[in-house]
Design an enzyme around this catalytic site. Sequence first.
Site: not given
Ligand code: F0G
Length: 462
Positions: A68, A120-121, A208, A210, A251, A442
């Site tokens: 832990y 990102f969304d 960010d 990823a 990613k 969506h």
């Molecule tokens: N930032 C970026 C640029 C992303 O593409 C994603 C996720 C996230 C943050 C969020 O990360 O999914 O680990 O919580 N993108 C995926 C996609 C879901 O299909 O483009 P997460």
Amino acid sequence: MIPPFKIKSVEPIRLLPKSERIKRIKRAGYNIFKLRASSIFIDLLTDSGTGAMSQEQWSAMMKGDESYAGSESFFRFEKAVKEVLGFPFVVPCHQGRGAERVFDRVMIKAGQAVPGNTHFDTTKAHIEYRKGKAVDCTISEAFDPETDHPFKGNVDLKKLEFSLKNDDVAYVLLTCTCNSIGGQPVSMANIKAVSRLARKYKKPLFMDGARFAENAFFIKKREKGYEKKSVKTIVKEMTSHFDGMLMSAKKDAIVNIGGFIAVRDKGLYEKLSQMAILFEGFPTYGGLSGRDMEAIAQGLYEGIDEDYLEYRTSQVKYLAEKLELFGIPVLKPVGGHAVYVNGKEFFDHIPQWQFPSQTLAVELYVEGGIRAVEIGTLLAGRDPETGENIYPELDLLRLTIPRRVYTKEHLDYVAECLKKVWERRESVKGLKLIHEPKVLRHFQARFERAEDVNFEKKLRKK
Ligand code: F0G
């Protein structure tokens, strides 16, 4: 390019008969998120958490220390973050949005702004959840699918300075590569300029990251002066301009789950780790098992391997070029993790309010059992004030390529199926929304096949 790996473990996939595909997509309300994975032959929904791990990652997982507190796996993970990215402090999180939640809780006060390239969304949603505002300062070239700009992820410095001057800015965020506009990279020159500007206004700059490795590889390939530098060096140079980084490890760290926040400042780390205890877990596991941290640690090194990156980006490029050869309109230039088909142009007879790219997703599934994802009108949702549909400039279908999963033969098949839809495009009708959730519609929306366009137009006028 020949894949720099061979296949040791396989997962069978099966193509259902066409009659069955037609039945299943109808039952799913013409929403590809509602299809079971077993209904799908080739899944290009996302590159997130869908990569194939290496033998080194699987064997590292056997060393997972599940203590832990003070897990040895955490220290191996921390070392990899330090070596690959150069940040001394790291808070593990269960995935990217977990990191966003912890981070924004510490960084954003109500009314503050977060300027950057297109967020990102989930990133935008978390900023708004804290009553903040995401300010999109991406260069205008990014919104023209035909312009061949090598770094469409770049920030327009004038737009950024305007926000820094006029908004109460919490922090600046650069998404590298920029997913929402096509997996487009940010140049080193732009990173430097943004960093200079943020410092001028005494605001911290975060990445960010990823897809940080794909971004670095594009810098090597497209930016003058970087051709001879290693991706490892370029990554370190990129991160040296940031105060920290948010990471969805699903990613470029090629794992099925995981994420983190990495920072330079000890004081900030302490605040973040306090918050992480509340939302994610104790700071030496943060919502991950020891096994997960081992896989990320190994994956970070593999993600910056140049043979792998060459292969990965060439695979995406191969698919895009094949589609272009058939005359299918794709977003230019090719991004890092996906090929984006211009749905609006593909079905130029289907109006945006009948969801051309979602229609293409449905047709591609019917044609070949392939799942891709709409990044267009359905995703954009409605204006919260007017209740009207938002019609984004880019209405696209994203064919997202998982890492180290599909072969050239799979991609050839995808291209052939799209070609068949292209050839019968004029006979395809759009979709009509029949059920629509208020938030993130969506994922749950349901459709029917639309009547002819004129009938719909009349209805809409009423
Ligand atoms: N930032 C970026 C640029 C992303 O593409 C994603 C996720 C996230 C943050 C969020 O990360 O999914 O680990 O919580 N993108 C995926 C996609 C879901 O299909 O483009 P997460």
